[in-house]
Design an enzyme around this catalytic site. Structure first.
Site, PDB file in Angstrom:
ATOM      1  N   GLU A 149      -4.766 -28.389  27.782  1.00  0.00           N
ATOM      2  CA  GLU A 149      -5.796 -29.415  27.551  1.00  0.00           C
ATOM      3  C   GLU A 149      -5.238 -30.503  26.632  1.00  0.00           C
ATOM      4  OE1 GLU A 149     -10.127 -28.243  27.130  1.00  0.00           O
ATOM      5  OE2 GLU A 149      -9.147 -26.296  26.968  1.00  0.00           O
ATOM      6  N   THR A 187       0.826  -1.206   0.000  1.00  0.00           N
ATOM      7  CA  THR A 187       0.000   0.000   0.000  1.00  0.00           C
ATOM      8  C   THR A 187       0.860   1.256   0.000  1.00  0.00           C
ATOM      9  OG1 THR A 187      -1.810  -1.135   1.076  1.00  0.00           O
ATOM     10  CG2 THR A 187      -1.755   1.230   1.376  1.00  0.00           C
ATOM     11  N   TYR A 199      -8.078   1.309  -3.781  1.00  0.00           N
ATOM     12  CA  TYR A 199      -6.774   1.615  -4.376  1.00  0.00           C
ATOM     13  C   TYR A 199      -6.135   0.319  -4.850  1.00  0.00           C
ATOM     14  CZ  TYR A 199      -4.665  -0.415  -0.226  1.00  0.00           C
ATOM     15  OH  TYR A 199      -4.300  -1.304   0.747  1.00  0.00           O
TER      16      TYR A 199
END
Ligand code: ASP
Length: 359
Positions: free
Chosen positions: A314, A41, A54
């Site tokens: 777990e 960008t 854009y």
């Protein structure tokens, strides 16, 4: 020639030589920084300064540098266009080109630092990859933007100015690969894109940002966490590709055959972006156990953006032959697993666990 005329020419020549020496002296004290551009960008353009649409990767590096006032007062800059893509299209191929070029550049006495312009979407992966493969303690700084170059209040120019300041600063030596954005300096290990579009999208939630850079003023708060650059055991010398490693995204009622499908498609390692503490449903856990028994590594990371995956939570990794990503998010764990498998395709579970904790 009259004496007076001769004296005039002589004086002009002396002044000219003095001026050239002065300019050279000024240039000598400035560090030499190379900017490698890859798109994103920061190099994007749009139709309207106030519209959100854009296209990334449009502006070339020379134009980007020239658009930043006073940037050449920070360092002698050279630009190279390595790629020009949105970082959603970043690839292992470009990573390897970048790492090799950076190593080549930083091995030279007359190169003091490197800046890489990049898209924000996969910036943290590229940063982490380079953090593990660059063999220098000279600064390497990634720079990007959340707003395109034609947007109102574009953030790219100041980010680039600040990135060059960080690369040019003697304080940056030994800091590994960094990301300079929105006045913050982040380490490659800690940085995460946490928000989709605002300018404060990047954070280092576990370790905190490394420092700040305000209009070129660099300050560091602490050293980066994790093994990096000159202390890394990984190298890209002679490497032309990396083994395929895929990421499975965990969710409620996730399909239990995804791991098998990926392995069938050629994956040499699997990262599970598990729910919570790297958890997954019973079927996926069984699939993981079946796959690890064949010698393919399965790493448990988390879809939760912040925190550590416990080795004994777990899920007890030993019971399933899996490995915890520790605090690496799925995309960084993938980078590390690819490099680890490239170095040793028979790497043990224990060694891989050690790498996840130490890098
Ligand atoms: N998709 C863009 C890219 O990663 C987003 C950005 O740079 O902010 O290249």
């Amino acid at each position: 020639m009259k004496r007076r005329q001769f004296f005039k020419i002589f004086l002009t020549a002396i002044l000219f030589v003095a001026f050239v020496s002065f300019v050279n002296a000024q240039n000598k004290v400035l560090p030499n920084v190379v900017v490698l551009a890859t798109g994103g960008t920061i190099a994007g353009t749009g139709e309207s300064a106030t519209g959100s649409s854009y296209t990334a990767g449009q502006v070339r590096i020379g134009e980007m540098i020239d658009a930043v006032p006073n940037i050449r007062k920070l360092a002698n800059l050279t630009g190279e266009q390595t790629a020009n893509v949105g970082s959603q299209d970043m690839s292992v191929e470009v990573w390897l080109i970048l790492a090799k070029r950076i190593n080549e550049l930083l091995a030279k006495d007359d190169v003091d630092g490197v800046v890489i312009t990049h898209g924000t979407d996969t910036q943290e992966e590229t940063a982490f990859f380079l953090n593990l493969t660059v063999k220098s303690d000279k600064p390497v700084v990634m720079v990007s933007a959340m707003r395109s170059s034609t947007a109102l209040s574009a953030d790219g120019p100041l980010n680039l100015y600040n990135g060059v300041a960080v690369a040019a600063s003697p304080l940056s030596k030994g800091m590994g690969v960094m990301v300079a954005i929105n006045d913050a300096i982040h380490s490659a290990h800690a940085v995460k894109k946490m928000l989709t579009t605002p300018v404060h999208a990047f954070m280092s939630p576990e370790h905190g940002q490394l420092g700040t850079v305000n209009f070129g003023q660099v300050e560091f708060f602490h050293k980066p966490h994790g093994i990096h650059t000159i202390n890394s055991e990984f190298s890209v010398d002679g490497v032309t590709e990396l083994p395929r490693v895929d990421i499975v995204y965990g969710c409620a009622d996730m399909s239990t055959d995804l791991i098998d499908i990926m392995v069938k498609a050629g994956a040499k390692g699997i990262i599970i972006a598990g729910v919570g503490d790297g958890n997954m449903n019973a079927g996926t856990l069984e699939a993981a156990k079946r796959i690890t028994a064949t010698g393919i590594h399965v790493v448990r990371a988390s879809r939760i953006p912040v925190g550590t995956v416990l080795i004994e939570g777990e899920v007890v990794d030993e019971d399933y032959g899996t490995v915890s990503s520790d605090e690496l998010n799925p995309q960084k764990a993938r980078v590390l697993l690819m490099l680890a498998l490239q170095k040793d395709k028979n790497i043990s579970r224990e060694k891989l666990q050690e790498l996840m904790i130490n890098y």
